[in-house]
Design a protein around this motif. Structure first.
Motif, mmCIF file in Angstrom:
data_model
loop_
_atom_site.group_PDB
_atom_site.id
_atom_site.type_symbol
_atom_site.label_atom_id
_atom_site.label_comp_id
_atom_site.label_asym_id
_atom_site.label_seq_id
_atom_site.Cartn_x
_atom_site.Cartn_y
_atom_site.Cartn_z
ATOM 1 N N VAL A 149 -1.561 1.402 6.661
ATOM 2 C CA VAL A 149 -2.236 1.967 7.823
ATOM 3 C C VAL A 149 -1.573 3.265 8.261
ATOM 4 C CG1 VAL A 149 -0.945 0.719 9.623
ATOM 5 C CG2 VAL A 149 -3.323 1.387 10.031
ATOM 6 N N LEU A 150 -0.250 3.333 8.173
ATOM 7 C CA LEU A 150 0.439 4.561 8.576
ATOM 8 C C LEU A 150 0.241 5.680 7.562
ATOM 9 C CD1 LEU A 150 3.717 3.035 10.024
ATOM 10 C CD2 LEU A 150 2.031 4.374 11.286
ATOM 11 N N GLY A 151 -0.007 5.305 6.302
ATOM 12 C CA GLY A 151 -0.271 6.314 5.281
ATOM 13 C C GLY A 151 -1.554 7.087 5.542
ATOM 14 N N LYS A 152 -2.426 6.521 6.380
ATOM 15 C CA LYS A 152 -3.690 7.175 6.711
ATOM 16 C C LYS A 152 -3.611 7.980 8.011
ATOM 17 C CE LYS A 152 -6.163 3.386 4.470
ATOM 18 N NZ LYS A 152 -7.103 2.250 4.652
ATOM 19 N N LEU A 153 -2.460 7.870 8.699
ATOM 20 C CA LEU A 153 -2.270 8.618 9.943
ATOM 21 C C LEU A 153 -1.309 9.780 9.690
ATOM 22 C CD1 LEU A 153 -1.851 5.653 12.462
ATOM 23 C CD2 LEU A 153 -3.937 6.907 11.911
ATOM 24 N N HIS A 154 -1.355 10.780 10.536
ATOM 25 C CA HIS A 154 -0.524 11.962 10.327
ATOM 26 C C HIS A 154 0.115 12.412 11.638
ATOM 27 C CE1 HIS A 154 -2.227 12.383 6.309
ATOM 28 N NE2 HIS A 154 -3.412 12.185 6.850
ATOM 29 N N GLY A 155 1.408 12.765 11.550
ATOM 30 C CA GLY A 155 2.118 13.426 12.626
ATOM 31 C C GLY A 155 1.928 12.811 13.990
ATOM 32 N N LYS A 156 1.381 13.592 14.915
ATOM 33 C CA LYS A 156 1.228 13.188 16.299
ATOM 34 C C LYS A 156 0.356 11.959 16.447
ATOM 35 C CE LYS A 156 0.111 15.075 20.864
ATOM 36 N NZ LYS A 156 -0.389 16.269 21.605
ATOM 37 N N GLN A 157 -0.634 11.807 15.569
ATOM 38 C CA GLN A 157 -1.530 10.659 15.628
ATOM 39 C C GLN A 157 -0.750 9.357 15.440
ATOM 40 O OE1 GLN A 157 -4.552 10.597 12.606
ATOM 41 N NE2 GLN A 157 -5.747 8.994 13.611
ATOM 42 N N ALA A 158 0.200 9.341 14.504
ATOM 43 C CA ALA A 158 1.013 8.154 14.271
ATOM 44 C C ALA A 158 1.973 7.919 15.428
ATOM 45 C CB ALA A 158 1.786 8.294 12.962
ATOM 46 N N ARG A 159 2.580 8.995 15.926
ATOM 47 C CA ARG A 159 3.570 8.855 16.996
ATOM 48 C C ARG A 159 2.941 8.388 18.299
ATOM 49 N NH1 ARG A 159 5.375 13.666 14.602
ATOM 50 N NH2 ARG A 159 4.406 14.922 16.240
ATOM 51 N N ASN A 160 1.655 8.609 18.487
ATOM 52 C CA ASN A 160 0.978 8.190 19.709
ATOM 53 C C ASN A 160 0.368 6.796 19.607
ATOM 54 O OD1 ASN A 160 1.565 10.560 21.024
ATOM 55 N ND2 ASN A 160 -0.363 11.561 20.493
ATOM 56 N N GLN A 161 0.538 6.140 18.460
ATOM 57 C CA GLN A 161 -0.043 4.820 18.267
ATOM 58 C C GLN A 161 0.582 3.811 19.228
ATOM 59 O OE1 GLN A 161 -2.533 3.736 16.202
ATOM 60 N NE2 GLN A 161 -2.302 1.699 17.098
ATOM 61 N N GLN A 162 -0.251 3.065 19.947
ATOM 62 C CA GLN A 162 0.215 2.042 20.867
ATOM 63 C C GLN A 162 0.215 0.677 20.192
ATOM 64 O OE1 GLN A 162 0.972 2.426 24.591
ATOM 65 N NE2 GLN A 162 1.504 4.278 23.466
ATOM 66 N N LEU A 163 1.287 -0.082 20.390
ATOM 67 C CA LEU A 163 1.373 -1.450 19.917
ATOM 68 C C LEU A 163 1.421 -2.383 21.119
ATOM 69 C CD1 LEU A 163 3.074 0.471 17.789
ATOM 70 C CD2 LEU A 163 3.509 -1.718 16.705
ATOM 71 N N THR A 164 0.914 -3.595 20.939
ATOM 72 C CA THR A 164 0.919 -4.589 22.011
ATOM 73 C C THR A 164 2.113 -5.516 21.830
ATOM 74 O OG1 THR A 164 -1.490 -4.519 22.181
ATOM 75 C CG2 THR A 164 -0.391 -6.444 23.101
ATOM 76 N N VAL A 165 2.826 -5.792 22.916
ATOM 77 C CA VAL A 165 3.990 -6.681 22.875
ATOM 78 C C VAL A 165 3.824 -7.774 23.929
ATOM 79 C CG1 VAL A 165 5.600 -5.006 21.932
ATOM 80 C CG2 VAL A 165 5.241 -5.089 24.397
ATOM 81 N N VAL A 166 4.342 -8.957 23.619
ATOM 82 C CA VAL A 166 4.222 -10.112 24.508
ATOM 83 C C VAL A 166 5.587 -10.764 24.649
ATOM 84 C CG1 VAL A 166 3.090 -12.336 24.901
ATOM 85 C CG2 VAL A 166 1.843 -10.478 23.767
ATOM 86 N N GLY A 167 5.909 -11.224 25.843
ATOM 87 C CA GLY A 167 7.187 -11.901 26.006
ATOM 88 C C GLY A 167 7.351 -12.586 27.340
ATOM 89 N N TYR A 168 8.294 -13.505 27.390
ATOM 90 C CA TYR A 168 8.674 -14.201 28.614
ATOM 91 C C TYR A 168 9.938 -13.552 29.162
ATOM 92 C CZ TYR A 168 5.550 -18.030 27.289
ATOM 93 O OH TYR A 168 4.448 -18.778 26.955
ATOM 94 N N GLY A 169 10.047 -13.426 30.473
ATOM 95 C CA GLY A 169 11.333 -12.975 30.989
ATOM 96 C C GLY A 169 11.293 -12.014 32.139
ATOM 97 N N ALA A 170 12.334 -11.201 32.208
ATOM 98 C CA ALA A 170 12.577 -10.326 33.345
ATOM 99 C C ALA A 170 11.469 -9.301 33.517
ATOM 100 C CB ALA A 170 13.910 -9.611 33.178
ATOM 101 N N THR A 171 11.136 -9.020 34.765
ATOM 102 C CA THR A 171 10.148 -7.985 35.072
ATOM 103 C C THR A 171 10.790 -6.842 35.843
ATOM 104 O OG1 THR A 171 9.520 -9.187 37.076
ATOM 105 C CG2 THR A 171 8.228 -9.593 35.089
ATOM 106 N N GLY A 172 12.101 -6.884 35.991
ATOM 107 C CA GLY A 172 12.823 -5.810 36.647
ATOM 108 C C GLY A 172 14.164 -5.637 35.968
ATOM 109 N N MET A 173 14.930 -4.655 36.418
ATOM 110 C CA MET A 173 16.234 -4.422 35.818
ATOM 111 C C MET A 173 17.189 -5.562 36.170
ATOM 112 S SD MET A 173 15.676 -1.894 34.042
ATOM 113 C CE MET A 173 14.453 -0.610 33.899
ATOM 114 N N TRP A 174 18.400 -5.453 35.663
ATOM 115 C CA TRP A 174 19.394 -6.509 35.829
ATOM 116 C C TRP A 174 19.545 -6.911 37.284
ATOM 117 C CZ3 TRP A 174 22.441 -9.115 32.306
ATOM 118 C CH2 TRP A 174 23.431 -9.932 32.859
ATOM 119 N N GLY A 175 19.598 -8.204 37.514
ATOM 120 C CA GLY A 175 19.851 -8.683 38.865
ATOM 121 C C GLY A 175 19.244 -10.043 39.109
#
Length: 263
Positions: A149-175
């Motif tokens: 998939v990345l072989g079909k993208l170029h330069g800025k187009q690849a760098r701007n690609q958004q990925l989705t992430v999921v997780g349990y845990g902190a919603t703020g900085m340490w504390g």
């Protein structure tokens, strides 16, 4: 299976140590969509005479009885000398308030090539005692998916690609109490930075992206296709400057589309 809920005192005690095993999501929003992403929970025994249940990592169901997560989660229950009967998985959106959803773990299998020195491939399987009912597993990617998939993208187009992430845990900085009290499943976006043979690097700047912090190692990373479909391509491994909103910092995700991991 009834378990004691965490008290504020226990949370204060555990923060200094339990922060180290896993990374979590800062930003994004509560996630009710990725119901096959679960929390790996364990009985912490080293802080008080009375054990208590806390989060270890995040994992994704890839078979009715198997989840994929990060290998570096494994040593934390092993060094406490606890058995699999004190490790559980829950797919509840807010698992610590619903201990009746805990599922028993049969085995935790790190990738055979993973070492604490190499840190890659930071992938492991969690095997449940019984198949999960009512939760659809996600599919693993085909070998070389990201290279293609990345072989079909170029330069800025690849760098701007958004990925989705999921997780349990902190919603703020340490504390306290933010770090451990809001142990619910959240979803956010992160920006692709570059691809390596065994890992994906994404932005961890905190400006426009979900920032990785403590509580969510092993959480899934999805590539979103042009048709809007999510493809599971990696699991969260580690960060450079986790929990810090500093420009150009990155987080590391172990690839799942390589031949050695898929085998």
């Amino acid at each position: 299976m009834k378990k004691r809920l965490l008290t504020l005192l226990v949370v204060v005690i555990v923060v200094a140590y339990a922060a180290s095993p896993a990374l979590a999501l800062i930003g994004g929003e509560e996630d009710t969509e990725h119901t096959n992403v679960g929390a790996v929970l364990m009985s912490w025994t080293i802080f008080s005479e009375e054990p208590f249940v806390g989060r270890l990592c995040t994992a994704t169901l890839i078979h009715e009885q198997v989840l994929v997560t990060a290998a570096h989660c494994y040593p934390y229950f092993e060094m406490q000398g606890i058995g699999y009967d004190q490790i559980w998985v829950s797919f509840d959106q807010d698992p610590l308030t619903h201990p009746d959803t805990f599922l028993a773990v049969k085995a935790f299998i790190p990738h055979p090539d993973f070492t604490e020195d190499s840190q890659m491939p930071d992938v492991a399987l969690v095997i449940l005692e019984e198949p999960v009912i009512g939760v659809d597993p996600t599919k693993l990617p085909v070998e070389g998916f990201l290279d293609n998939v990345l072989g079909k993208l170029h330069g800025k187009q690849a760098r701007n690609q958004q990925l989705t992430v999921v997780g349990y845990g902190a919603t703020g900085m340490w504390g306290v109490p933010d770090l451990l009290l809001d142990a619910n499943r959240r979803v956010g976006n992160t920006t692709f930075v570059n691809l390596k043979p065994q890992e994906i690097n994404t932005s961890n700047s905190g400006s426009d992206d979900a920032t990785m912090c403590f509580g969510d190692s092993g959480g899934p990373t999805y590539w979103v296709t042009q048709a809007g479909h999510e493809v599971l391509v990696g699991v969260l491994s580690g960060s450079n400057g986790a929990c810090e909103v500093v420009h150009l910092q990155t987080s590391k995700r172990a690839r799942l589309d390589t031949s050695d991991v898929l085998s």
